[in-house]
Structure formats: structure tokens, C-alpha cells
Motif scaffolding. Structure first.
Motif, PDB file in Angstrom:
ATOM      1  N   PRO A   1      40.344  24.674  47.534  1.00 59.88           N
ATOM      2  CA  PRO A   1      40.347  25.721  47.183  1.00 59.88           C
ATOM      3  C   PRO A   1      39.315  26.262  48.069  1.00 59.88           C
ATOM      4  O   PRO A   1      38.872  27.370  49.047  1.00 59.88           O
ATOM      5  CB  PRO A   1      40.521  26.318  45.532  1.00 59.88           C
ATOM      6  CG  PRO A   1      40.871  25.438  44.876  1.00 59.88           C
ATOM      7  CD  PRO A   1      41.066  24.166  45.292  1.00 59.88           C
ATOM      8  N   ALA A   2      38.047  25.650  48.533  1.00 60.52           N
ATOM      9  CA  ALA A   2      36.729  25.843  48.978  1.00 60.52           C
ATOM     10  C   ALA A   2      37.264  24.684  50.965  1.00 60.52           C
ATOM     11  O   ALA A   2      36.237  25.670  50.985  1.00 60.52           O
ATOM     12  CB  ALA A   2      35.674  24.603  47.754  1.00 60.52           C
ATOM     13  N   ALA A   3      38.719  24.086  50.371  1.00 65.48           N
ATOM     14  CA  ALA A   3      37.911  23.665  51.865  1.00 65.48           C
ATOM     15  C   ALA A   3      39.754  24.331  52.725  1.00 65.48           C
ATOM     16  O   ALA A   3      39.928  24.553  54.077  1.00 65.48           O
ATOM     17  CB  ALA A   3      38.975  22.126  51.841  1.00 65.48           C
TER      18      ALA A   3
ATOM     19  N   PRO B   1      42.467  30.541  47.716  1.00 65.34           N
ATOM     20  CA  PRO B   1      42.052  32.188  47.772  1.00 65.34           C
ATOM     21  C   PRO B   1      43.090  32.420  48.640  1.00 65.34           C
ATOM     22  O   PRO B   1      43.620  32.250  49.566  1.00 65.34           O
ATOM     23  CB  PRO B   1      40.915  31.774  48.655  1.00 65.34           C
ATOM     24  CG  PRO B   1      40.371  30.886  48.382  1.00 65.34           C
ATOM     25  CD  PRO B   1      41.497  29.965  47.645  1.00 65.34           C
ATOM     26  N   GLN B   2      43.748  34.429  48.730  1.00 61.94           N
ATOM     27  CA  GLN B   2      44.499  35.166  49.851  1.00 61.94           C
ATOM     28  C   GLN B   2      43.703  35.502  50.608  1.00 61.94           C
ATOM     29  O   GLN B   2      44.503  36.504  51.459  1.00 61.94           O
ATOM     30  CB  GLN B   2      44.787  36.188  48.943  1.00 61.94           C
ATOM     31  CG  GLN B   2      45.743  35.242  47.283  1.00 61.94           C
ATOM     32  CD  GLN B   2      47.207  34.682  48.679  1.00 61.94           C
ATOM     33  OE1 GLN B   2      48.023  35.181  48.703  1.00 61.94           O
ATOM     34  NE2 GLN B   2      47.354  32.754  48.175  1.00 61.94           N
ATOM     35  N   VAL B   3      42.493  35.186  50.927  1.00 65.15           N
ATOM     36  CA  VAL B   3      41.313  35.998  51.779  1.00 65.15           C
ATOM     37  C   VAL B   3      40.571  35.236  52.721  1.00 65.15           C
ATOM     38  O   VAL B   3      40.021  35.312  51.832  1.00 65.15           O
ATOM     39  CB  VAL B   3      41.268  37.445  51.861  1.00 65.15           C
ATOM     40  CG1 VAL B   3      42.736  38.691  51.400  1.00 65.15           C
ATOM     41  CG2 VAL B   3      40.290  37.489  50.983  1.00 65.15           C
ATOM     42  N   LEU B   4      40.440  35.302  53.825  1.00 66.44           N
ATOM     43  CA  LEU B   4      39.796  34.600  55.012  1.00 66.44           C
ATOM     44  C   LEU B   4      38.242  34.544  53.827  1.00 66.44           C
ATOM     45  O   LEU B   4      37.312  33.511  53.485  1.00 66.44           O
ATOM     46  CB  LEU B   4      39.244  35.305  56.273  1.00 66.44           C
ATOM     47  CG  LEU B   4      38.309  34.274  56.706  1.00 66.44           C
ATOM     48  CD1 LEU B   4      38.524  32.183  56.625  1.00 66.44           C
ATOM     49  CD2 LEU B   4      37.932  34.603  58.650  1.00 66.44           C
TER      50      LEU B   4
ATOM     51  N   GLU C   1      33.308  32.246  51.233  1.00 67.20           N
ATOM     52  CA  GLU C   1      32.390  31.967  50.001  1.00 67.20           C
ATOM     53  C   GLU C   1      32.779  31.157  49.447  1.00 67.20           C
ATOM     54  O   GLU C   1      31.593  30.235  48.310  1.00 67.20           O
ATOM     55  CB  GLU C   1      33.262  33.217  48.639  1.00 67.20           C
ATOM     56  CG  GLU C   1      32.223  34.725  49.357  1.00 67.20           C
ATOM     57  CD  GLU C   1      33.083  36.122  48.099  1.00 67.20           C
ATOM     58  OE1 GLU C   1      33.618  35.285  47.423  1.00 67.20           O
ATOM     59  OE2 GLU C   1      32.148  36.875  48.801  1.00 67.20           O
ATOM     60  N   LEU C   2      33.423  30.244  48.829  1.00 71.77           N
ATOM     61  CA  LEU C   2      34.027  29.144  47.730  1.00 71.77           C
ATOM     62  C   LEU C   2      33.824  28.244  48.443  1.00 71.77           C
ATOM     63  O   LEU C   2      33.044  27.033  48.903  1.00 71.77           O
ATOM     64  CB  LEU C   2      35.648  28.773  47.748  1.00 71.77           C
ATOM     65  CG  LEU C   2      36.147  29.522  46.305  1.00 71.77           C
ATOM     66  CD1 LEU C   2      37.945  29.822  46.895  1.00 71.77           C
ATOM     67  CD2 LEU C   2      35.136  29.642  45.420  1.00 71.77           C
ATOM     68  N   PHE C   3      34.343  27.757  50.755  1.00 68.57           N
ATOM     69  CA  PHE C   3      33.562  26.782  51.420  1.00 68.57           C
ATOM     70  C   PHE C   3      31.535  26.655  51.201  1.00 68.57           C
ATOM     71  O   PHE C   3      31.403  25.890  50.720  1.00 68.57           O
ATOM     72  CB  PHE C   3      33.645  27.068  52.746  1.00 68.57           C
ATOM     73  CG  PHE C   3      33.842  25.945  53.292  1.00 68.57           C
ATOM     74  CD1 PHE C   3      34.103  24.622  53.701  1.00 68.57           C
ATOM     75  CD2 PHE C   3      31.969  26.753  54.143  1.00 68.57           C
ATOM     76  CE1 PHE C   3      33.818  23.863  54.287  1.00 68.57           C
ATOM     77  CE2 PHE C   3      32.132  26.148  55.516  1.00 68.57           C
ATOM     78  CZ  PHE C   3      32.993  24.766  55.451  1.00 68.57           C
TER      79      PHE C   3
END
Length: 452
Positions: A300-302, A397-400, A405-407
Motif C-alpha cells: 500500500p505504501a509502495a 489507495p484509489q487516488v494518487l 501520503e502513505l508513501f
């Protein structure tokens, strides 16, 4: 470097046999995966130990603007030292003269690898595997569309006209007749690939109108990333010869499936040469589970690297040949993580999340990084999924904006990919996202202009 021709691959030597080399394209992949560099006469390249480009090429967005990523000293555009990797020398067979392309690596003035150069990022991740006595092996699958020439961004992208004189049809997955529609383009792709010394494992028609897939043989991650980088260019050049475009957008046509870069992973023990995902009895090992666990925990973070543009997230649609979650299963194409049918020696894990629009070096690096973190922390995956994973909920995530934010918060991932790379990447991608948010779309004009 005057005798450099002795150090280039055999395919490049064969291409130049009894021919006079005219020019060398000295190139380096930037963050989007675009070839940057300069072309020099062959005689100059023979005398050239290195050349310079400013580090600002890595701060540039896909639109040509700049992210404020230069650091404390400001935007002074330091020169990088670019050195040729002669093992990457390959033909540029579409040019009008005899030309070679050579990928270069970026170093700073102290001889250290520039940490935000994508090829250096992948090399760093591969070295972490080597430090554990492991040899990572990958096999990418490249999906792309052949489309009609589109010179006005206001117009929808349409399928190309096939050999029959009819537009390419959708829903013809694996049809040989559909592949034949693009015969002249595919012939040039094969010819270019042969001249460049690349081995294609197969070409198939995918589910979209004018959508094809090329599979590459498994091998070293850096070498395979080089090939994908080169393949994108040669496929575009082949298409242009036949009055069409090749696009690697994740979702170029609204009602068609998107294009992925599925990445197959296995890991060999350097001492024994055996696949660490299988034990002596051919059964799955803890390492196999831990690799999957790492992908589930850290992907998810990648996602911001695997799906780098706003368009990337349009691909993740239920029942449209792209995953919506990170469930894993054996021989199940609805899950984000798939274990294909294979004998124990070839047991592997397929990441189906990455889009074809990602930089191949960064996409492979991020995918390997997730698995590495799982191996090192001995993370356990969820239970194997049973059934149709499209019936479940999305869990990445479904949007950039959300992906970034996670990255930006993923410190474990930063340590593997490199904190300085992650800093620069986050700033540049955030700049691109903010540029996009300033654009008013046709949907907004159609539905909001007179209704709100």
C-alpha cells in the motif's frame, strides 16, 4: 575507451559487423523512465570516459515543470558524472544511420552513486538481497495499446486501424486473428528486438481493443529493467512506422481494461542455486510465505511508485482485469498477488498491481523492497484467498494523493529504497499531482456548469 567495441554485447557487435558506427546515444532513465542524455559521434564516444548532465533532470515532472527537490543548497543544478555501462550497449535500428544506445550510471563528484537515479535505486535493493546471500530473479510482462494517432489531447484515444481496415476489436483475448491485425507492427517489433539482442518469450492479444502483451524471459532485475526501458522505446518506434501510436498509459481508453506490468519474483540461494521458495521436498517454505507477507504489508505504501500518475488509479476497476486488493492465491487472476502454476524449482510470486506506466527500475525495486521487508521481518501473509477477489473490498489507495501520503510516511520502505530517493520522488510526484488538480475536466464542465 578507444577499444570499447570489444566490451559491448555480441548482439551489438553483430549489428555493427562490416558497418561503420556513426553515433552513440548516451542515455540515462529519469524518474518517469524517459531517456535523457545526448548523442555524440562515435569517435568522440571512443575517447569519452564520462560526460555531465545536471542533477535537475531528476526533479522534472512529466509535464516539464520542476519539483522543489534540490535540497538545502537550492536549485543550482550540480553536474553529475555519467559513466557508460557498456554491457547495455544496443542497436537503435530505427535510425537513419548506424547508431548504438548505451545506458549510463550517475555518480556525484565524490564517486558515490546518485541516490535518486532510478537505476541506482534498483541496484541498491538488489545489493540488499546479495548481502543476505540471495539472488533475486524477475520476469516482467508488458501490456500496451496500439492506438490511432492522437495529436489533440481534447479527443478521446481510439483503437488503431487493423490490417483488415477495421478498428481493432476488444474482448478478443488470446486471439491469433487479432494479433494478425497488427502484423506489420509486430514484425518490426520482432526485427528491432532481434537487432538489439532481446529475447521475447511471447506476444499475445489482451482483452482491450488493440492491447498486446509481451512476456520477457526471467533474469537479473537490473538487466530486465534495462530491457523494459529499451522495449518501450522500440515499440513506440515500430508503431510510428505504421501510422499509429504505442501507449503505455495505465488506462488510455475509458471502457477498456488497463495495462499492467506484472512482475514475477523468485529468489535463489547464491551458494546452492536453489529457489528459496521451495524446500528439498518441493514444498513451500517460510521464505515463500514471508515474501508474500511483506508484499501485503508494504505494498500500500509502495503504490505511489507502482502507480505513479493520476491515470494509474483508473485501472483498478472491479472485473476489469486489474486487482482491487492485496489478497493472494494460487492460480487466481483476480487477486493482487498470484502464485502461478509452476514446478517447485520455478515457484514464484506474481505482483499484478504494478501499472505499465511505472518506471521499470522503480517498479521492480519497490516490488522487491516489499518482499525483502517481509523476509527480514518474517511477516506472515493472510490465509490464501478462495473465490473471486473482485467481490471483496479494496485495500490499497484509489487516488494518487492518498498513495503519496502513505508513501511519505513509510519509513521502513524508505530505508530500503533510500531516504534521499524517497524525498525527491515524493516532492516531484506531489508537484505533478498539484498540477493535475489545477485542470478542469470535461466531466466537471458537463455536469457541474449548469447543475450546481
Amino acid at each position: 575507451m578507444s577499444d570499447f567495441s570489444n566490451d559491448i554485447p555480441e548482439a551489438a557487435k553483430l549489428y555493427l559487423s562490416e558497418r561503420r558506427l556513426d553515433e552513440v546515444e548516451c542515455i540515462i532513465p529519469d524518474l518517469p523512465g524517459i531517456a535523457r542524455g545526448k548523442a555524440v559521434p562515435a569517435t568522440k564516444f571512443a575517447k569519452q570516459e564520462y560526460f555531465h548532465l545536471p542533477d535537475s533532470i531528476f526533479y522534472q515532472t512529466i509535464t516539464g515543470e520542476w519539483g522543489e527537490a534540490a535540497g538545502a543548497d537550492g536549485f543550482i543544478e550540480r553536474d553529475m558524472i555519467l559513466r557508460a555501462d557498456l554491457s547495455t550497449a544496443t542497436a537503435a535500428p530505427w535510425t537513419g544511420d548506424w547508431t548504438l544506445q548505451v545506458i549510463h550510471d550517475a555518480f556525484d563528484r565524490h564517486g558515490e552513486p546518485v541516490p535518486f537515479s532510478p537505476r541506482n535505486v534498483l541496484k541498491k535493493v538488489v545489493q540488499l538481497y546479495h548481502d543476505q546471500g540471495w539472488e533475486p530473479v524477475v520476469a516482467p510482462e508488458m501490456e500496451f495499446f496500439l492506438v490511432a494517432r492522437n495529436i489533440d489531447p481534447a479527443h478521446d484515444i481510439k483503437p488503431m486501424m487493423g490490417r483488415s481496415g477495421r478498428p481493432a476489436a476488444a474482448r478478443q483475448a488470446y486471439s491469433m486473428t487479432a494479433v494478425d491485425e497488427f502484423g506489420p507492427v509486430i514484425d518490426d517489433i520482432y526485427d528491432f528486438a532481434e537487432a538489439q539482442g532481446f529475447e521475447i518469450d511471447g506476444i499475445t492479444q489482451e482483452g482491450g481493443a488493440g492491447q498486446l502483451e509481451i512476456n520477457l524471459r526471467h533474469g537479473d532485475p537490473v538487466k530486465l529493467a534495462d530491457e523494459v526501458f529499451y522495449f518501450k522505446r522500440l515499440i513506440r518506434e515500430a508503431a510510428l512506422r505504421h501510422d499509429c501510436f504505442a501507449t503505455f498509459m495505465a488506462k488510455p481508453i475509458a471502457d477498456e481494461p488497463g495495462s499492467a506490468m506484472h512482475i514475477h519474483h523468485s529468489i535463489l540461494d547464491v551458494k546452492t542455486g536453489k529457489n528459496i521458495f521451495s524446500d528439498d521436498d518441493g514444498e513451500e517454505t517460510p521464505a515463500f510465505r514471508h515474501f508474500i507477507g511483506g508484499m501485503q504489508r508494504h505494498m500500500p505504501a509502495a503504490i505511489a511508485v507502482l502507480a505513479p500518475y493520476v491515470n494509474s488509479y483508473r485501472r483498478y476497476v472491479k472485473d476489469h482485469a486489474a486487482p482491487i486488493n492485496l489478497e493472494w492465491a494460487r492460480d487466481n487472476r483476480t487477486t493482487g498477488i498470484r502464485v502461478p502454476l509452476a514446478p517447485p524449482a520455478a515457484r514464484r510470486v506474481e505482483n499484478r498491481v504494478a501499472g505499465m506506466d511505472c518506471n521499470p527500475y522503480l517498479g521492480i525495486a519497490a516490488s522487491l523492497a516489499c518482499g525483502y521487508l517481509g523476509l527480514m521481518a518474517e511477516l506472515e501473509p493472510t490465509d490464501e484467498f478462495r473465490g473471486d477477489a473482485y467481490e471483496g473490498d479494496g485495500d490499497f489507495p484509489q487516488v494518487l494523493g492518498q498513495a503519496l501520503e502513505l508513501f511519505e510516511e513509510a519509513r521502513d520502505l524508505h530505508e530500503v529504497l533510500g531516504p534521499e530517493f524517497c524525498r525527491v520522488y515524493g516532492i516531484v510526484k506531489r508537484s505533478e499531482y498539484e498540477e493535475f488538480l489545477q485542470v478542469i475536466s470535461p466531466w466537471e464542465r458537463e455536469h457541474l456548469l449548469l447543475n450546481v
